[in-house]
Design a protein around this motif. Structure first.
Motif, mmCIF file in Angstrom:
data_model
loop_
_atom_site.group_PDB
_atom_site.id
_atom_site.type_symbol
_atom_site.label_atom_id
_atom_site.label_comp_id
_atom_site.label_asym_id
_atom_site.label_seq_id
_atom_site.Cartn_x
_atom_site.Cartn_y
_atom_site.Cartn_z
ATOM 1 N N ALA A 98 0.839 -1.205 0.000
ATOM 2 C CA ALA A 98 0.000 0.000 0.000
ATOM 3 C C ALA A 98 0.870 1.250 0.000
ATOM 4 O O ALA A 98 0.538 2.247 -0.662
ATOM 5 C CB ALA A 98 -0.919 -0.012 1.217
ATOM 6 N N HIS A 99 1.982 1.207 0.741
ATOM 7 C CA HIS A 99 2.871 2.367 0.773
ATOM 8 C C HIS A 99 3.496 2.613 -0.604
ATOM 9 O O HIS A 99 3.625 3.755 -1.048
ATOM 10 C CB HIS A 99 3.976 2.162 1.819
ATOM 11 C CG HIS A 99 3.473 2.159 3.229
ATOM 12 N ND1 HIS A 99 3.122 1.004 3.878
ATOM 13 C CD2 HIS A 99 3.255 3.166 4.104
ATOM 14 C CE1 HIS A 99 2.716 1.295 5.102
ATOM 15 N NE2 HIS A 99 2.783 2.594 5.273
ATOM 16 N N GLY A 100 3.878 1.533 -1.289
ATOM 17 C CA GLY A 100 4.432 1.679 -2.624
ATOM 18 C C GLY A 100 3.401 2.222 -3.601
ATOM 19 O O GLY A 100 3.707 3.083 -4.441
ATOM 20 N N GLY A 101 2.159 1.718 -3.504
ATOM 21 C CA GLY A 101 1.092 2.232 -4.352
ATOM 22 C C GLY A 101 0.844 3.704 -4.108
ATOM 23 O O GLY A 101 0.596 4.476 -5.055
ATOM 24 N N LEU A 102 0.927 4.114 -2.846
ATOM 25 C CA LEU A 102 0.736 5.530 -2.506
ATOM 26 C C LEU A 102 1.833 6.388 -3.122
ATOM 27 O O LEU A 102 1.566 7.466 -3.668
ATOM 28 C CB LEU A 102 0.726 5.692 -0.984
ATOM 29 C CG LEU A 102 0.595 7.126 -0.457
ATOM 30 C CD1 LEU A 102 -0.697 7.768 -0.951
ATOM 31 C CD2 LEU A 102 0.645 7.131 1.070
ATOM 32 N N ILE A 103 3.070 5.913 -3.065
ATOM 33 C CA ILE A 103 4.179 6.654 -3.675
ATOM 34 C C ILE A 103 3.958 6.773 -5.183
ATOM 35 O O ILE A 103 4.191 7.836 -5.785
ATOM 36 C CB ILE A 103 5.519 5.966 -3.365
ATOM 37 C CG1 ILE A 103 5.838 6.084 -1.866
ATOM 38 C CG2 ILE A 103 6.647 6.585 -4.196
ATOM 39 C CD1 ILE A 103 7.060 5.309 -1.434
ATOM 40 N N GLY A 104 3.494 5.686 -5.804
ATOM 41 C CA GLY A 104 3.216 5.731 -7.228
ATOM 42 C C GLY A 104 2.159 6.773 -7.572
ATOM 43 O O GLY A 104 2.292 7.511 -8.559
ATOM 44 N N VAL A 105 1.124 6.849 -6.752
ATOM 45 C CA VAL A 105 0.062 7.843 -6.973
ATOM 46 C C VAL A 105 0.594 9.258 -6.759
ATOM 47 O O VAL A 105 0.242 10.188 -7.503
ATOM 48 C CB VAL A 105 -1.132 7.555 -6.041
ATOM 49 C CG1 VAL A 105 -2.137 8.708 -6.070
ATOM 50 C CG2 VAL A 105 -1.821 6.265 -6.447
ATOM 51 N N LEU A 106 1.436 9.448 -5.762
ATOM 52 C CA LEU A 106 2.014 10.764 -5.512
ATOM 53 C C LEU A 106 2.837 11.240 -6.714
ATOM 54 O O LEU A 106 2.774 12.418 -7.092
ATOM 55 C CB LEU A 106 2.894 10.723 -4.267
ATOM 56 C CG LEU A 106 2.177 10.552 -2.922
ATOM 57 C CD1 LEU A 106 3.196 10.372 -1.799
ATOM 58 C CD2 LEU A 106 1.270 11.736 -2.629
ATOM 59 N N GLY A 240 5.263 -2.426 8.502
ATOM 60 C CA GLY A 240 4.232 -1.500 8.066
ATOM 61 C C GLY A 240 4.136 -0.275 8.948
ATOM 62 O O GLY A 240 3.909 0.844 8.462
ATOM 63 N N GLN A 241 4.297 -0.440 10.263
ATOM 64 C CA GLN A 241 4.238 0.696 11.174
ATOM 65 C C GLN A 241 5.419 1.630 10.979
ATOM 66 O O GLN A 241 5.263 2.855 10.989
ATOM 67 C CB GLN A 241 4.154 0.192 12.620
ATOM 68 C CG GLN A 241 2.792 -0.401 12.963
ATOM 69 C CD GLN A 241 2.763 -1.070 14.322
ATOM 70 O OE1 GLN A 241 3.674 -1.820 14.670
ATOM 71 N NE2 GLN A 241 1.716 -0.820 15.085
ATOM 72 N N TRP A 242 6.601 1.059 10.784
ATOM 73 C CA TRP A 242 7.777 1.903 10.566
ATOM 74 C C TRP A 242 7.677 2.664 9.247
ATOM 75 O O TRP A 242 8.096 3.816 9.147
ATOM 76 C CB TRP A 242 9.051 1.065 10.608
ATOM 77 C CG TRP A 242 9.510 0.761 12.014
ATOM 78 C CD1 TRP A 242 9.508 -0.436 12.646
ATOM 79 C CD2 TRP A 242 10.002 1.713 12.962
ATOM 80 N NE1 TRP A 242 9.974 -0.305 13.934
ATOM 81 C CE2 TRP A 242 10.289 1.006 14.160
ATOM 82 C CE3 TRP A 242 10.226 3.083 12.935
ATOM 83 C CZ2 TRP A 242 10.793 1.622 15.304
ATOM 84 C CZ3 TRP A 242 10.735 3.706 14.074
ATOM 85 C CH2 TRP A 242 11.013 2.987 15.227
ATOM 86 N N LEU A 243 7.107 2.024 8.242
ATOM 87 C CA LEU A 243 6.924 2.717 6.961
ATOM 88 C C LEU A 243 5.883 3.820 7.048
ATOM 89 O O LEU A 243 5.913 4.774 6.270
ATOM 90 C CB LEU A 243 6.500 1.708 5.881
ATOM 91 C CG LEU A 243 7.556 0.705 5.423
ATOM 92 C CD1 LEU A 243 6.941 -0.325 4.490
ATOM 93 C CD2 LEU A 243 8.717 1.423 4.736
ATOM 94 N N THR A 244 4.977 3.694 8.013
ATOM 95 C CA THR A 244 3.890 4.664 8.157
ATOM 96 C C THR A 244 4.328 5.926 8.895
ATOM 97 O O THR A 244 3.792 7.010 8.647
ATOM 98 C CB THR A 244 2.705 4.006 8.898
ATOM 99 O OG1 THR A 244 2.189 2.945 8.075
ATOM 100 C CG2 THR A 244 1.590 4.995 9.178
ATOM 101 N N LEU A 245 5.300 5.807 9.782
ATOM 102 C CA LEU A 245 5.710 6.950 10.600
ATOM 103 C C LEU A 245 6.174 8.157 9.777
ATOM 104 O O LEU A 245 5.783 9.295 10.079
ATOM 105 C CB LEU A 245 6.790 6.524 11.598
ATOM 106 C CG LEU A 245 6.298 5.676 12.777
ATOM 107 C CD1 LEU A 245 7.472 5.235 13.646
ATOM 108 C CD2 LEU A 245 5.285 6.464 13.609
#
Length: 266
Positions: A98-106, A240-245
C-alpha cells in the motif's frame, strides 16, 4: 468463533479466462474513483474537470500497480528480488505494498499537476478523499483471499476467526483485513469526504489523508500478524508501522504549513 469461508480465489471463469477476486476488487476501486471523482469535479471551485478525473484515473492505475509492486519488492524483500530481478514482474505470485502504491500515486499527481499547471496540492486535495475507497476494496480482497490474517485473538471474542491456511490454522485470530477495510477505508473516506465538502486551505485535505491513513494503518498493524519472513522489528513495531511513521510526520508538517500559509494569505 468463526471460520474463514475459504472463498475460491477465482470470481469468474469463462474457458481459459479467469478473473480473480483480488483483481475484481481493484476494478471496483477504480470504478469508485471514477464515479465519485466525476461528482467532485462538478464543483467548479475545485478546479478539476471530468476530463481530468479520467486522465488521473488512467495514469493512476499505472501508479498504483507499478508502485505497489515495486514498493513490496523494495520495502519487504529487497534481498530476494535483487538476486531474482525477473521475479519482480511475477505479480500473479502476490506481493503488493500500500505504501508503494501511494508513492506511485504521488508521483502521478505531481507530474500531472505540473503538466496541467494546477500544482501538486490542488490535485492531491481532489484525489485524497477518493483513495480510501480503493483501500477498502483492496482489504476486502485480502480477506477473500484469506491472506494478511490477524494476530491470535481470545477464543471467546465473538468475531475471532480461524484461518485454516495459516501455519497454525486452528488458532482464532483477529480479522485484521476487515479492521483495515473499516478504518483505512470507510472511516477515512467519510472523514475526508465530509471535510472536503467545502473549500479548505490548500494542502489541508491531502495532509488530513496522510495523518488519517497513518493513524489508521498504525492501529490496524497491532492486530495484523507480521509477515513470517520479517516478524516484529525495533520497539516491537511491524515493518508497516515503521513505513507509516514518515507519512504521519509529513502529514502533520504539511497541515501546519498549510494553516500558516492560509493565515498569511488572509
Amino acid at each position: 468463533m468463526l471460520i474463514h469461508p475459504q472463498f475460491d480465489p477465482i470470481a469468474i471463469s469463462v474457458g481459459p479466462l479467469a478473473v480473480h477476486w483480488y483483481g475484481l476488487m481493484y476494478l471496483l476501486g477504480f470504478l469508485a474513483f471514477w464515479l465519485l471523482g466525476r461528482r467532485r469535479a462538478d464543483d467548479p471551485w475545485r478546479g478539476i474537470t471530468r476530463d481530468d478525473v479520467e486522465n488521473l484515473l488512467f495514469w493512476g492505475v499505472f501508479g498504483v500497480v507499478l508502485g505497489g509492486r515495486l514498493g513490496y519488492c523494495l520495502f519487504y524483500q529487497p534481498d530476494y528480488y535483487l538476486l531474482h530481478p525477473l521475479d519482480v514482474i511475477k505479480m500473479w505470485q502476490g506481493g503488493m505494498s500500500a505504501h508503494g502504491g501511494l508513492i506511485g500515486v504521488l508521483i502521478v499527481m505531481g507530474i500531472y499537476g505540473r503538466v496541467r499547471g494546477m500544482g501538486f496540492w490542488r490535485v492531491a486535495d481532489f484525489v485524497a478523499p477518493l483513495v480510501p475507497i480503493g483501500l477498502f476494496f483492496g482489504r476486502i480482497g485480502n480477506f477473500i483471499n484469506g491472506e494478511l490474517w490477524g494476530r491470535p485473538a481470545a477464543a471467546d471474542l465473538p468475531w475471532a476467526m480461524v484461518f485454516p491456511q495459516a501455519q497454525d490454522g486452528g488458532i482464532p485470530r483477529h480479522s485484521s483485513q476487515l479492521y483495515a477495510a473499516g478504518l483505512e477505508g470507510l472511516a477515512l473516506f467519510l472523514l475526508l469526504w465530509l471535510y472536503s465538502r467545502k473549500p479548505r486551505p490548500l494542502a489541508r485535505t491531502g495532509a488530513l489523508f496522510a495523518i488519517g491513513y497513518s493513524v489508521a494503518r498504525f492501529a490496524c498493524e497491532f492486530f495484523r500478524e507480521p509477515d513470517a519472513f520479517l516478524g516484529l522489528q525495533a520497539l516491537g513495531l511491524s515493518r508497516g508501522q515503521w513505513l507509516t511513521l514518515p507519512l504521519l510526520i509529513c502529514g502533520i508538517a504539511v497541515w501546519v504549513w498549510a494553516g500558516r500559509k492560509s493565515n498569511k494569505a488572509s
